[in-house]
Write a protein that holds these residues in place. Structure first.
Motif, PDB file in Angstrom:
ATOM      1  N   HIS A 232      34.202  44.317  68.517  1.00 23.69           N
ATOM      2  CA  HIS A 232      34.215  44.039  67.086  1.00 23.69           C
ATOM      3  C   HIS A 232      34.270  45.344  66.298  1.00 23.69           C
ATOM      4  O   HIS A 232      33.784  46.380  66.739  1.00 23.69           O
ATOM      5  N   GLY A 233      34.844  45.277  65.120  1.00 22.40           N
ATOM      6  CA  GLY A 233      34.912  46.412  64.219  1.00 22.40           C
ATOM      7  C   GLY A 233      36.290  47.035  64.187  1.00 22.40           C
ATOM      8  O   GLY A 233      37.093  46.884  65.112  1.00 22.40           O
ATOM      9  N   PRO A 234      36.588  47.774  63.113  1.00 25.85           N
ATOM     10  CA  PRO A 234      37.935  48.340  62.959  1.00 25.85           C
ATOM     11  C   PRO A 234      38.292  49.340  64.045  1.00 25.85           C
ATOM     12  O   PRO A 234      39.453  49.424  64.449  1.00 25.85           O
ATOM     13  N   GLY A 287      34.569  43.287  59.759  1.00 31.68           N
ATOM     14  CA  GLY A 287      34.095  42.875  58.453  1.00 31.68           C
ATOM     15  C   GLY A 287      35.021  43.312  57.340  1.00 31.68           C
ATOM     16  O   GLY A 287      35.968  44.072  57.545  1.00 31.68           O
ATOM     17  N   ASN A 288      34.732  42.834  56.139  1.00 38.46           N
ATOM     18  CA  ASN A 288      35.469  43.282  54.964  1.00 38.46           C
ATOM     19  C   ASN A 288      34.898  44.624  54.507  1.00 38.46           C
ATOM     20  O   ASN A 288      33.857  45.078  55.016  1.00 38.46           O
ATOM     21  N   PRO A 289      35.541  45.307  53.568  1.00 42.45           N
ATOM     22  CA  PRO A 289      35.081  46.643  53.179  1.00 42.45           C
ATOM     23  C   PRO A 289      33.667  46.692  52.620  1.00 42.45           C
ATOM     24  O   PRO A 289      33.067  47.774  52.566  1.00 42.45           O
ATOM     25  N   GLN A 290      33.112  45.558  52.222  1.00 40.27           N
ATOM     26  CA  GLN A 290      31.777  45.543  51.635  1.00 40.27           C
ATOM     27  C   GLN A 290      30.675  45.240  52.658  1.00 40.27           C
ATOM     28  O   GLN A 290      29.504  45.119  52.284  1.00 40.27           O
ATOM     29  N   GLU A 291      31.009  45.108  53.946  1.00 43.38           N
ATOM     30  CA  GLU A 291      29.977  44.813  54.938  1.00 43.38           C
ATOM     31  C   GLU A 291      30.171  45.662  56.182  1.00 43.38           C
ATOM     32  O   GLU A 291      31.292  46.039  56.529  1.00 43.38           O
ATOM     33  N   ASP A 295      26.606  43.637  60.175  1.00 39.75           N
ATOM     34  CA  ASP A 295      26.426  42.551  59.205  1.00 39.75           C
ATOM     35  C   ASP A 295      27.437  41.435  59.440  1.00 39.75           C
ATOM     36  O   ASP A 295      27.124  40.257  59.305  1.00 39.75           O
ATOM     37  N   HIS A 296      28.655  41.827  59.798  1.00 37.15           N
ATOM     38  CA  HIS A 296      29.682  40.822  60.047  1.00 37.15           C
ATOM     39  C   HIS A 296      29.412  40.041  61.331  1.00 37.15           C
ATOM     40  O   HIS A 296      29.703  38.851  61.410  1.00 37.15           O
ATOM     41  N   LEU A 297      28.829  40.709  62.312  1.00 41.65           N
ATOM     42  CA  LEU A 297      28.480  40.015  63.557  1.00 41.65           C
ATOM     43  C   LEU A 297      27.323  39.048  63.366  1.00 41.65           C
ATOM     44  O   LEU A 297      27.253  38.022  64.044  1.00 41.65           O
ATOM     45  N   ASP A 298      26.427  39.360  62.456  1.00 42.33           N
ATOM     46  CA  ASP A 298      25.260  38.513  62.204  1.00 42.33           C
ATOM     47  C   ASP A 298      25.173  38.220  60.711  1.00 42.33           C
ATOM     48  O   ASP A 298      24.308  38.751  60.005  1.00 42.33           O
ATOM     49  N   GLU A 303      27.473  33.292  54.363  1.00 44.64           N
ATOM     50  CA  GLU A 303      28.479  34.343  54.454  1.00 44.64           C
ATOM     51  C   GLU A 303      29.433  34.161  55.639  1.00 44.64           C
ATOM     52  O   GLU A 303      30.264  35.014  55.891  1.00 44.64           O
ATOM     53  N   THR A 304      29.286  33.071  56.367  1.00 46.60           N
ATOM     54  CA  THR A 304      30.169  32.841  57.514  1.00 46.60           C
ATOM     55  C   THR A 304      31.544  32.366  57.047  1.00 46.60           C
ATOM     56  O   THR A 304      31.696  31.829  55.946  1.00 46.60           O
TER      57      THR A 304
END
Length: 334
Positions: A232-234, A287-291, A295-298, A303-304
């Motif tokens: 996960h992640g960019p 995640g989006n640029p604000q998270e 945070d995106h994983l959990d 927010e899902t």
């Protein structure tokens, strides 16, 4: 005289009885194996096969197997269901080991004839926001094993990117190209099917700046990456694209956990000329640029990503059209 006559009369019935008992004891059957036309492989179900929240198999079950009796297969995670048209399906279990173990047990079961079967690996997945969006349905063109190779902690070699290199010996099992001629037929049959969407998915997409992420769901093609690690992640998303380019595969569009392992089983048994990977995107791989990635994983409550159920239905809308076409035109497809 009576005993001799009785012995003669009993000889053939007794022999038949012995054969029947042997057949029962050793699990063989006088019936010929079931000729499978299409096998649908899902990975998980949330609860029951019908009547509750749907997992990957429920909508397939409702469409094809509601009147079918499940057949237990030794070594497989779930029963195999088959209808009268030669369409079969099962829940194989999640991850590379579980799903491939089930697939091998099923394909080697003598009750089934898979010599002309089409295999549809069906399930939910993630997608990079640069390539896809929530609700997309994707046919895989290449199946890539993300895990096979060398990896190290990035801070130990800060001048080397990515923290991955391929390892010799895995060349024949780390990537599989699926049949391009079959995929062209599949595209012609399924490309124009309208896909479902949801308000929740629309709101979730709006948080992402990428144009592909913001659009409505559609059918896409590209490489499907299998990994037991939920990468996960960019940074790891870019790494997956780098591996796709390194292996000469198409762009990375789907992250999942099973397809490359199932392909290895089929490649060793019945071949992969009729193998298809069908995945629906229910999340982004970052995640989006604000998270943050964590945070995106959990995600926090509310927010899902939306669109999970609609994506499951989209998968079967697309895949079911192909299955129905194959069955209705079996003389052309067999």
């Amino acid at each position: 005289m009576t005993e001799t006559s009785t012995g003669k009369l009993c000889r053939w019935p007794c022999a038949l009885l012995v054969l029947l008992l042997a057949s029962f004891c050793f699990g063989s059957s006088p019936e010929s194996p079931l000729k499978v036309k299409v096998f649908v492989a899902a990975m998980f179900e949330i609860g029951q096969l019908e009547g509750d929240r749907a997992g990957e198999f429920q909508y397939w079950y409702q469409r094809y197997f509601a009147d079918a009796e499940g057949l237990a297969v030794k070594g497989a995670a779930g029963d195999v269901f088959c209808n009268r048209d030669g369409v079969c399906g099962s829940v194989l279990g999640m991850g590379k080991v579980g799903s491939s173990a089930s697939m091998q047990a099923i394909v080697l079961d003598p009750r089934f004839d898979f010599s002309q079967a089409y295999f549809v690996i069906s399930g939910v997945a993630g997608t990079p926001p640069s390539q896809g969006t929530i609700g997309d349905v994707s046919w895989g063109t290449w199946l890539v094993d993300y895990d096979l190779g060398h990896r190290w902690s990035p801070e130990e070699e800060p001048d080397v990117w990515p923290a991955f290199s391929p390892r010799k010996g895995y060349e024949s099992i780390r990537v599989y190209q699926l049949n391009p001629d079959l995929l062209r037929k599949v595209e012609a049959i399924t490309a124009s099917i309208p896909l479902l969407d949801s308000e929740g998915a629309k709101a979730y997409r709006a948080k992402y700046p990428q144009q592909q992420a913001k659009r409505a769901p559609r059918l896409i093609f590209g490489s499907h990456f299998s990994s037991d690690t939920f990468f996960h992640g960019p940074g790891l998303s870019r790494e997956a694209q780098h591996i796709a380019e390194l292996y000469g595969a198409d762009d990375y569009v789907i992250t999942e956990m099973e397809s490359a392992a199932i392909a290895q089983v089929l490649d060793r048994t019945v071949g992969i000329d009729r193998l298809l990977s069908l995945r629906g995107a229910v999340n982004f791989d970052q995640g989006n640029p604000q998270e943050s990635t964590l945070d995106h994983l959990d995600p926090a409550p509310g927010e899902t990503a939306g669109g999970f159920d609609e994506t499951l239905q989209n998968i079967v809308l697309v895949g079911g059209e192909l299955v129905d076409t194959i069955v209705a035109n079996w003389r052309d497809w067999h």
